[in-house]
Scaffold this motif. Structure first.
Motif, PDB file in Angstrom:
ATOM      1  N   LYS A   1     -23.969  34.829  15.293  1.00 18.82           N
ATOM      2  CA  LYS A   1     -22.460  34.660  15.770  1.00 18.82           C
ATOM      3  C   LYS A   1     -21.416  34.830  14.985  1.00 18.82           C
ATOM      4  CE  LYS A   1     -24.000  31.381  19.542  1.00 18.82           C
ATOM      5  NZ  LYS A   1     -23.731  30.136  20.291  1.00 18.82           N
ATOM      6  N   TYR A   2     -21.701  35.020  13.541  1.00 15.89           N
ATOM      7  CA  TYR A   2     -20.696  35.451  12.652  1.00 15.89           C
ATOM      8  C   TYR A   2     -20.068  36.753  12.637  1.00 15.89           C
ATOM      9  CZ  TYR A   2     -20.986  30.761  10.247  1.00 15.89           C
ATOM     10  OH  TYR A   2     -21.120  29.604   9.824  1.00 15.89           O
ATOM     11  N   GLU A   3     -18.982  37.077  12.273  1.00 12.40           N
ATOM     12  CA  GLU A   3     -18.438  38.566  11.993  1.00 12.40           C
ATOM     13  C   GLU A   3     -18.861  38.593  10.350  1.00 12.40           C
ATOM     14  OE1 GLU A   3     -14.923  39.954  14.360  1.00 12.40           O
ATOM     15  OE2 GLU A   3     -14.362  37.932  13.520  1.00 12.40           O
ATOM     16  N   ILE A   4     -19.692  39.697  10.172  1.00 10.54           N
ATOM     17  CA  ILE A   4     -19.848  40.016   8.739  1.00 10.54           C
ATOM     18  C   ILE A   4     -19.469  41.583   8.336  1.00 10.54           C
ATOM     19  CG2 ILE A   4     -21.720  40.012   6.970  1.00 10.54           C
ATOM     20  CD1 ILE A   4     -23.566  38.241   8.724  1.00 10.54           C
ATOM     21  N   VAL A   5     -18.686  41.510   7.413  1.00  8.95           N
ATOM     22  CA  VAL A   5     -18.224  42.974   6.991  1.00  8.95           C
ATOM     23  C   VAL A   5     -18.348  43.233   5.410  1.00  8.95           C
ATOM     24  CG1 VAL A   5     -16.705  43.052   8.905  1.00  8.95           C
ATOM     25  CG2 VAL A   5     -15.621  42.166   6.648  1.00  8.95           C
ATOM     26  N   GLY A   6     -18.125  44.354   5.079  1.00 12.60           N
ATOM     27  CA  GLY A   6     -18.301  44.763   3.655  1.00 12.60           C
ATOM     28  C   GLY A   6     -19.348  45.984   3.582  1.00 12.60           C
ATOM     29  N   ALA A   7     -19.039  46.837   2.822  1.00  9.96           N
ATOM     30  CA  ALA A   7     -19.846  48.120   2.719  1.00  9.96           C
ATOM     31  C   ALA A   7     -20.547  48.078   1.298  1.00  9.96           C
ATOM     32  CB  ALA A   7     -18.842  49.468   2.630  1.00  9.96           C
ATOM     33  N   GLY A   8     -21.617  48.886   1.063  1.00  5.59           N
ATOM     34  CA  GLY A   8     -22.259  48.846  -0.152  1.00  5.59           C
ATOM     35  C   GLY A   8     -21.561  49.581  -1.117  1.00  5.59           C
ATOM     36  N   ARG A   9     -21.800  49.234  -2.243  1.00  4.70           N
ATOM     37  CA  ARG A   9     -20.833  49.842  -3.499  1.00  4.70           C
ATOM     38  C   ARG A   9     -21.277  51.120  -3.664  1.00  4.70           C
ATOM     39  NH1 ARG A   9     -22.443  45.904  -8.349  1.00  4.70           N
ATOM     40  NH2 ARG A   9     -24.513  46.951  -8.984  1.00  4.70           N
ATOM     41  N   ASP A  10     -22.637  51.684  -3.579  1.00  2.00           N
ATOM     42  CA  ASP A  10     -22.900  52.712  -3.883  1.00  2.00           C
ATOM     43  C   ASP A  10     -22.422  53.848  -3.268  1.00  2.00           C
ATOM     44  OD1 ASP A  10     -24.221  51.504  -5.889  1.00  2.00           O
ATOM     45  OD2 ASP A  10     -26.386  51.693  -5.113  1.00  2.00           O
ATOM     46  N   ASP A  11     -22.565  53.951  -1.665  1.00  2.00           N
ATOM     47  CA  ASP A  11     -22.041  55.006  -0.867  1.00  2.00           C
ATOM     48  C   ASP A  11     -21.005  54.589  -0.054  1.00  2.00           C
ATOM     49  OD1 ASP A  11     -23.348  53.285   0.771  1.00  2.00           O
ATOM     50  OD2 ASP A  11     -24.984  54.599   1.207  1.00  2.00           O
ATOM     51  N   GLY A  12     -20.503  53.343   0.134  1.00  2.00           N
ATOM     52  CA  GLY A  12     -19.534  53.206   1.039  1.00  2.00           C
ATOM     53  C   GLY A  12     -19.995  52.998   2.462  1.00  2.00           C
ATOM     54  N   MET A  13     -21.393  52.758   2.443  1.00  2.00           N
ATOM     55  CA  MET A  13     -21.974  52.217   3.837  1.00  2.00           C
ATOM     56  C   MET A  13     -22.955  51.104   3.668  1.00  2.00           C
ATOM     57  SD  MET A  13     -22.512  56.173   5.385  1.00  2.00           S
ATOM     58  CE  MET A  13     -23.340  56.924   4.000  1.00  2.00           C
ATOM     59  N   SER A  14     -24.311  51.661   3.277  1.00  2.00           N
ATOM     60  CA  SER A  14     -25.286  50.411   3.100  1.00  2.00           C
ATOM     61  C   SER A  14     -25.930  50.324   1.829  1.00  2.00           C
ATOM     62  CB  SER A  14     -26.217  50.712   4.240  1.00  2.00           C
ATOM     63  OG  SER A  14     -27.073  51.795   4.237  1.00  2.00           O
TER      64      SER A  14
ATOM     65  N   GLU B   1     -11.619  46.539   5.237  1.00  2.00           N
ATOM     66  CA  GLU B   1     -11.919  47.728   4.469  1.00  2.00           C
ATOM     67  C   GLU B   1     -12.500  47.438   3.094  1.00  2.00           C
ATOM     68  OE1 GLU B   1      -8.443  49.827   2.593  1.00  2.00           O
ATOM     69  OE2 GLU B   1      -7.620  49.279   4.603  1.00  2.00           O
ATOM     70  N   THR B   2     -13.245  48.444   2.557  1.00  2.00           N
ATOM     71  CA  THR B   2     -13.888  48.221   1.163  1.00  2.00           C
ATOM     72  C   THR B   2     -13.172  49.133   0.201  1.00  2.00           C
ATOM     73  OG1 THR B   2     -15.980  47.410   2.083  1.00  2.00           O
ATOM     74  CG2 THR B   2     -15.808  48.548  -0.308  1.00  2.00           C
TER      75      THR B   2
ATOM     76  N   VAL C   1     -16.732  46.504  -6.249  1.00  2.00           N
ATOM     77  CA  VAL C   1     -16.085  46.810  -5.048  1.00  2.00           C
ATOM     78  C   VAL C   1     -15.130  45.773  -4.601  1.00  2.00           C
ATOM     79  CG1 VAL C   1     -17.370  48.519  -3.952  1.00  2.00           C
ATOM     80  CG2 VAL C   1     -17.766  46.221  -3.391  1.00  2.00           C
ATOM     81  N   ALA C   2     -14.303  45.542  -3.772  1.00  2.00           N
ATOM     82  CA  ALA C   2     -13.487  44.346  -3.185  1.00  2.00           C
ATOM     83  C   ALA C   2     -13.517  44.716  -1.525  1.00  2.00           C
ATOM     84  CB  ALA C   2     -12.203  44.405  -3.729  1.00  2.00           C
ATOM     85  N   THR C   3     -13.741  43.846  -0.871  1.00  2.00           N
ATOM     86  CA  THR C   3     -13.770  43.550   0.568  1.00  2.00           C
ATOM     87  C   THR C   3     -12.361  42.982   1.125  1.00  2.00           C
ATOM     88  OG1 THR C   3     -16.058  43.868   0.829  1.00  2.00           O
ATOM     89  CG2 THR C   3     -14.878  43.200   2.655  1.00  2.00           C
ATOM     90  N   LEU C   4     -11.503  43.856   1.502  1.00  2.00           N
ATOM     91  CA  LEU C   4     -10.297  43.333   2.181  1.00  2.00           C
ATOM     92  C   LEU C   4     -10.257  43.052   3.773  1.00  2.00           C
ATOM     93  CD1 LEU C   4      -9.611  44.980  -0.575  1.00  2.00           C
ATOM     94  CD2 LEU C   4      -7.216  44.649   0.239  1.00  2.00           C
ATOM     95  N   VAL C   5      -9.998  41.782   4.129  1.00  2.00           N
ATOM     96  CA  VAL C   5     -10.127  41.552   5.419  1.00  2.00           C
ATOM     97  C   VAL C   5      -8.780  40.957   5.888  1.00  2.00           C
ATOM     98  CG1 VAL C   5     -11.339  40.241   7.168  1.00  2.00           C
ATOM     99  CG2 VAL C   5     -12.477  40.927   5.332  1.00  2.00           C
ATOM    100  N   TRP C   6      -8.423  41.291   7.012  1.00  2.00           N
ATOM    101  CA  TRP C   6      -7.121  40.734   7.574  1.00  2.00           C
ATOM    102  C   TRP C   6      -7.493  39.909   9.141  1.00  2.00           C
ATOM    103  CZ3 TRP C   6      -7.579  45.186   5.139  1.00  2.00           C
ATOM    104  CH2 TRP C   6      -6.349  45.470   4.275  1.00  2.00           C
ATOM    105  N   LEU C   7      -7.220  38.566   8.781  1.00  2.00           N
ATOM    106  CA  LEU C   7      -7.705  37.763   9.772  1.00  2.00           C
ATOM    107  C   LEU C   7      -6.516  37.251  10.621  1.00  2.00           C
ATOM    108  CD1 LEU C   7     -10.168  35.227   7.844  1.00  2.00           C
ATOM    109  CD2 LEU C   7     -10.787  37.094   9.179  1.00  2.00           C
ATOM    110  N   ARG C   8      -6.675  37.028  11.874  1.00  2.00           N
ATOM    111  CA  ARG C   8      -5.709  36.804  12.841  1.00  2.00           C
ATOM    112  C   ARG C   8      -6.166  35.329  13.559  1.00  2.00           C
ATOM    113  NH1 ARG C   8      -1.591  38.593  15.949  1.00  2.00           N
ATOM    114  NH2 ARG C   8      -1.818  40.713  15.068  1.00  2.00           N
ATOM    115  N   HIS C   9      -5.281  34.505  13.340  1.00  2.00           N
ATOM    116  CA  HIS C   9      -5.614  33.106  14.043  1.00  2.00           C
ATOM    117  C   HIS C   9      -5.107  33.100  15.555  1.00  2.00           C
ATOM    118  CE1 HIS C   9      -4.557  28.854  14.750  1.00  2.00           C
ATOM    119  NE2 HIS C   9      -5.448  28.505  14.001  1.00  2.00           N
ATOM    120  N   ARG C  10      -5.808  32.306  16.244  1.00  2.00           N
ATOM    121  CA  ARG C  10      -5.550  32.388  17.796  1.00  2.00           C
ATOM    122  C   ARG C  10      -4.097  32.001  18.275  1.00  2.00           C
ATOM    123  NH1 ARG C  10      -4.983  26.868  19.217  1.00  2.00           N
ATOM    124  NH2 ARG C  10      -5.778  25.455  17.679  1.00  2.00           N
TER     125      ARG C  10
END
Length: 247
Positions: free
Chosen positions: A60-73, A93-94, A116-125
């Motif tokens: 049920k979690y949202e999970i984000v972040g790309a693989g550092r080698d190719d920007g995908m997996s 985005e990564t 890499v760095a993973t940047l996430v913008w979170l919106r509160h309810r």
């Protein structure tokens, strides 16, 4: 408005760790994440097979972040997990810790590895948006560590409340950390809370290289280094670091 944030270097599954290898401790790692009771968790060193297991265990979690080698997996991920509740991912985005942050696989300065760095913008309810940045600095390149901090500081400027977290491979008194605090970020978890890296010894007083830093808008209501050992098993070669923050 409250958020509980944690950072945890999971230790990659390809490491030859013997009795501490990923298949033997993965259940403990998941239990340690659950025990953190965090709204958002930044993980480092996550390889594709580990990501598959996390998606299975946290459906049920949202999970984000790309693989550092190719920007995908491919390669290690600096994954961000967001549990269902008051916060949802607005976008993510990564970026690469190099002088060419938009190029997958790019290596910065004197770094030994792609980072890499993973940047996430979170919106509160309620409609409020915050930023979360999860990263893993190079373990050897001193120039790369400092330049990575300068990039992170640049990416987290402005009025948006930011949480910066990750394995920075640097102690609180080091130039990379000073660059972040000079830019206006401050520690959420004090240095005297204990060490975070223990190399599977279980030591609680070794170096603190895992950090959570915050922009001035945040108030810290709780902060700690977690020493959970689910079932007596060390979940990683790092301890998780966590903080409860309010706006």
């Amino acid at each position: 408005m409250k958020i509980r944030a944690a950072t945890f270097n999971l230790r990659n599954s390809s490491a030859p760790d013997g009795d501490n290898a990923w298949p033997k401790r993965r259940a403990a790692a998941v239990a340690a994440i659950e025990l953190l009771d965090a709204d958002v968790v930044g993980l480092q060193e996550v390889l594709p097979d580990q990501l598959d297991y996390l998606r299975f265990r946290f459906p049920k979690y949202e999970i984000v972040g790309a693989g550092r080698d190719d920007g995908m997996s491919a390669g290690e991920h600096s994954s961000v997990l967001v549990r269902p509740g008051d916060w949802r991912i607005e976008r993510s985005e990564t970026r690469w810790l190099s002088d060419d942050p938009g190029t997958p696989g790019s290596v910065g300065w004197d770094a030994h590895l792609t980072r890499v760095a993973t940047l996430v913008w979170l919106r509160h309810r309620s409609g409020t948006t915050i930023g979360v940045l999860n990263t893993h600095y190079d373990h050897a390149g001193e120039v790369a560590q400092l330049q990575s901090s300068r990039l992170v500081a640049k990416w987290t400027t402005g009025d948006l409340p930011w949480i910066v977290m990750g394995d920075l491979n640097a102690t609180p008194d080091s130039p990379p950390l000073k660059a972040l605090t000079d830019a206006g970020l401050r520690y959420a978890v004090p240095a005297d809370a204990g060490g975070s890296w223990h190399d599977f010894t279980g030591a609680e007083d070794d170096e603190r290289i895992d950090h959570i830093l915050i922009s001035p808008a945040w108030t810290v209501t709780e902060a700690a280094v977690s020493h959970f050992r689910p079932g007596g098993r060390l979940p990683s070669d790092h301890w998780p670091v966590l903080a409860t923050l309010t706006l």
